[in-house]
Design a protein around this motif. Structure first.
Motif: not given
Length: 355
Positions: A51-72
């Motif tokens: 690929p020309r590039e691989v880029r993180s996106q979504g909540s991971y990149q926006m820093r809006t991921m939240v804890q999940d007790p099941e590691n989901d």
């Protein structure tokens, strides 16, 4: 009415129960980087273009991921290929399914994973035994000319049997630009009144609320929740508890009128009228707002306010916090419960939608 200031409790809840720990963040980065290495090695071994590039996106990149007790947790890591690099042995362009299959084959080339990568409708998914999974959406980069004859890049996602115009990086830019603009406007308002970090916290707290164990399979997507929070964000200086409640009120009023939610960056909808998942989220918000109605009573106590927030987040965290009023009284200083005139929260619309 009495205003019970639960900002300290909300801040502690966000820090301890919502935000990912540094170790969790590092684990995700390690797996993301390992996935990229695996993709590179798999394509290289098969003699296929990278690929020309691989880029993180979504909540991971926006820093809006939240804890999940099941590691989901899911990490979106888009692979962007030049169009001419997505061809088969006969020189024919790959179908969207064949493009995803090529990436899937690359991710499982050495057969080391018990849970092998699999092709999904919009991505290739690599699951991990601990609960994480990495989603790799596959994009092709094509060049188009505008009405003036200028050539520009367009990104198309391999979705089902179609290539559809899409670029999740634009969603990340949309959200981060909103945060940045709030930060820039902070100096023009009263001290502490507006900052982008509050928007990010309110987004995460809302996603945490919606992902309660008995709700998360029924509720709407993270991007839809994020769009609703951005559209209806209510600023409250140094009071995340107030900002959260007032934002939820605005969201509920909006989706009571219509569950149609526009996508933030492309000309389509995230949800249509009658959408079941948005309707479920609306019902959850109504339950929460009903629980928080006790805050409007003149005789509301801190214990009642904490219990209301416990009910909202399905936890005992708020009630388990040390009681500052009791500590103050024990020291002979009287009560420190904040009872003030409630000022209306201020809204920051941002001048309309992002296309």
């Amino acid at each position: 009415m009495a205003d019970i200031n639960c900002n300290a409790e909300m801040t502690a809840y966000h820090s301890d129960e919502v935000t990912l720990s540094l170790k969790q963040q590092q684990d995700m980065r390690t797996r993301r980087d390992a996935g990229r290495t695996r993709l590179h090695n798999g394509l290289d071994t098969a003699g296929k273009p990278q690929p020309r590039e691989v880029r993180s996106q979504g909540s991971y990149q926006m820093r809006t991921m939240v804890q999940d007790p099941e590691n989901d947790y899911d990490i979106d890591d888009g692979a962007y290929f030049q169009n001419d690099d997505l061809k088969d042995g006969d020189g024919l362009h790959l179908t969207p399914l064949a493009a995803r299959q090529r990436v899937c084959d690359a991710l499982k080339w050495d057969g080391r994973f018990k849970q092998e990568a699999e092709v999904k409708n919009n991505c290739v998914r690599q699951a991990y035994a601990v609960g994480y999974h990495i989603d790799v959406p596959v994009y092709r980069i094509i060049f188009v000319k505008d009405w003036q004859g200028n050539e520009t890049e367009r990104y198309e996602l391999a979705s089902g049997d179609e290539w559809i115009t899409s670029d999740a990086r634009a969603v990340t830019r949309w959200f981060n630009d909103k945060v940045k603009r709030l930060n820039q406007n902070d100096g023009e308002l009263d001290e502490g009144q507006s900052d982008g970090s509050q928007l990010r916290r309110i987004t995460k707290l809302t996603k945490k609320f919606a992902r309660r164990a008995d709700w998360k399979a029924k509720t709407t997507s993270g991007i839809t929740i994020t769009k609703l929070v951005v559209d209806h964000f209510m600023v409250s200086a140094n009071r995340d508890d107030t900002a959260l409640r007032e934002t939820w009120r605005k969201i509920h009023a909006a989706i009571a009128r219509s569950t149609q939610i526009a996508h933030p960056v492309v000309d389509k909808n995230l949800a249509e009228n009658g959408d079941e998942q948005v309707t479920h989220f609306r019902t959850c918000l109504q339950v929460a707002l009903d629980s928080l109605a006790v805050l409007d009573k003149d005789d509301c106590t801190r214990a009642q306010a904490r219990q209301a927030w416990d009910d909202v987040f399905d936890t005992t965290f708020f009630s388990d916090q040390p009681d500052p009023d009791a500590a103050k009284k024990a020291a002979g200083g009287g009560s420190v419960m904040n009872v003030t005139k409630v000022e209306p929260a201020r809204r920051d619309d941002g001048g309309g939608r992002f296309g």
